[in-house]
Design a protein around this motif. Structure first.
Motif, PDB file in Angstrom:
ATOM      1  N   THR A 159     -17.205  26.635   9.496  1.00 26.01           N
ATOM      2  CA  THR A 159     -16.295  25.516   9.058  1.00 26.01           C
ATOM      3  C   THR A 159     -16.726  24.386   8.388  1.00 26.01           C
ATOM      4  OG1 THR A 159     -16.904  24.633  11.470  1.00 26.01           O
ATOM      5  CG2 THR A 159     -15.295  26.129  11.155  1.00 26.01           C
ATOM      6  N   GLU A 163     -16.877  25.275   4.869  1.00 25.42           N
ATOM      7  CA  GLU A 163     -15.770  25.233   4.295  1.00 25.42           C
ATOM      8  C   GLU A 163     -15.249  23.688   3.869  1.00 25.42           C
ATOM      9  OE1 GLU A 163     -12.367  26.141   2.366  1.00 25.42           O
ATOM     10  OE2 GLU A 163     -13.629  27.661   2.756  1.00 25.42           O
ATOM     11  N   MET A 164     -15.664  22.937   4.902  1.00 17.56           N
ATOM     12  CA  MET A 164     -15.289  21.516   4.740  1.00 17.56           C
ATOM     13  C   MET A 164     -15.838  20.999   3.527  1.00 17.56           C
ATOM     14  SD  MET A 164     -16.047  18.219   7.263  1.00 17.56           S
ATOM     15  CE  MET A 164     -17.979  18.490   6.934  1.00 17.56           C
ATOM     16  N   GLN A 174     -14.139  23.613   0.192  1.00 18.01           N
ATOM     17  CA  GLN A 174     -12.625  23.308   0.393  1.00 18.01           C
ATOM     18  C   GLN A 174     -12.139  24.451  -0.548  1.00 18.01           C
ATOM     19  OE1 GLN A 174     -10.532  20.652   1.578  1.00 18.01           O
ATOM     20  NE2 GLN A 174     -12.178  20.522   2.902  1.00 18.01           N
ATOM     21  N   GLY A 226     -11.026  27.449   1.102  1.00 23.18           N
ATOM     22  CA  GLY A 226     -10.255  28.707   1.991  1.00 23.18           C
ATOM     23  C   GLY A 226     -10.875  29.830   1.813  1.00 23.18           C
ATOM     24  N   HIS A 262      -7.449  26.772   6.766  1.00 19.94           N
ATOM     25  CA  HIS A 262      -7.097  25.361   6.865  1.00 19.94           C
ATOM     26  C   HIS A 262      -5.938  25.445   7.278  1.00 19.94           C
ATOM     27  CE1 HIS A 262     -10.326  23.592   4.366  1.00 19.94           C
ATOM     28  NE2 HIS A 262     -10.452  24.861   4.004  1.00 19.94           N
ATOM     29  N   HIS A 316      -6.237  17.605  10.494  1.00 16.69           N
ATOM     30  CA  HIS A 316      -6.609  18.844   9.434  1.00 16.69           C
ATOM     31  C   HIS A 316      -7.604  19.614  10.435  1.00 16.69           C
ATOM     32  CE1 HIS A 316      -7.240  20.711   5.676  1.00 16.69           C
ATOM     33  NE2 HIS A 316      -8.352  21.012   6.171  1.00 16.69           N
ATOM     34  N   ILE A 337      -9.720  22.970  10.391  1.00 21.97           N
ATOM     35  CA  ILE A 337     -10.641  24.236   9.780  1.00 21.97           C
ATOM     36  C   ILE A 337     -11.120  24.879  10.717  1.00 21.97           C
ATOM     37  CG2 ILE A 337     -12.683  24.573   8.067  1.00 21.97           C
ATOM     38  CD1 ILE A 337     -12.349  21.689   7.079  1.00 21.97           C
TER      39      ILE A 337
END
Length: 188
Positions: free
Chosen positions: A62, A65-66, A69, A71, A76, A89, A91
């Protein structure tokens, strides 16, 4: 970005690890992402491997991924999306776990039911940061034993754990557990 491992605070069990991701090691004012994890093996080295693998699949992805960005590593959800978390938001990493009978019912339940969305009003009461909160959810059960846990920024949040326990997740005769991690970025 860096990671620190600390001595367990909730347990003296060698299978339990507390992990913290330092988003900027040079700036102590930047929030960190805290989670704990557990390996089930009797061998301490194998238990640590299991614990770290579960942490990678749920929490670490996570955070990556933050930053990325794309996916690719985690899902998300915007506040208004199905599976979203009101006002944030979200994740969400994968659901991972283990069961004595090899079933994946509890993991599948996390993926399908998206309980963080249902429990958002209860969890939101425990959020203690304005922009970045980590929420780990776990269900463990077999026979008469049940343990549901929700941790917000590394600390147990009992109202959320009780609400998670009350949901209709798969109960089994043989032991199994599942966990997921939700990184709330916002407000959305």
């Amino acid at each position: 970005m860096g990671t620190s491992v600390s001595t367990p605070t909730d347990s003296d069990d060698y299978r339990h690890l507390d992990l913290e991701i330092l988003l900027n090691a040079d700036r102590p004012d930047v929030p960190t992402v805290v989670d704990c994890t557990l390996g089930l093996a009797a061998d301490p080295v194998e238990a640590a491997r299991q614990a770290i693998q579960a942490w990678i699949e749920t929490c670490l992805v996570t955070v990556l991924e933050m930053i990325e960005q794309r996916g690719r590593l985690a899902n998300h959800f915007r506040s208004g999306d199905q599976g979203g978390f009101a006002g944030w938001h979200a994740i969400v990493g994968s659901a991972t776990g283990w069961s004595a009978d090899g079933s994946q019912g509890k993991q599948e339940w996390f993926a399908e039911a998206m309980p963080w969305s249902t429990l958002a009003p209860v969890i939101a009461a425990g959020l203690d940061r304005p922009c970045l909160n980590g929420v780990r959810m776990l269900v463990g059960q077999g026979g008469d034993f049940t343990d549901c846990e929700v941790r917000i920024n590394g600390r147990r949040h009992e109202p959320s754990a009780a609400a998670l326990a009350a949901l209709d997740w798969p109960r089994t005769d043989r032991f199994g557990l599942a966990r997921t991690f939700v990184l709330l970025v916002g407000p959305d």
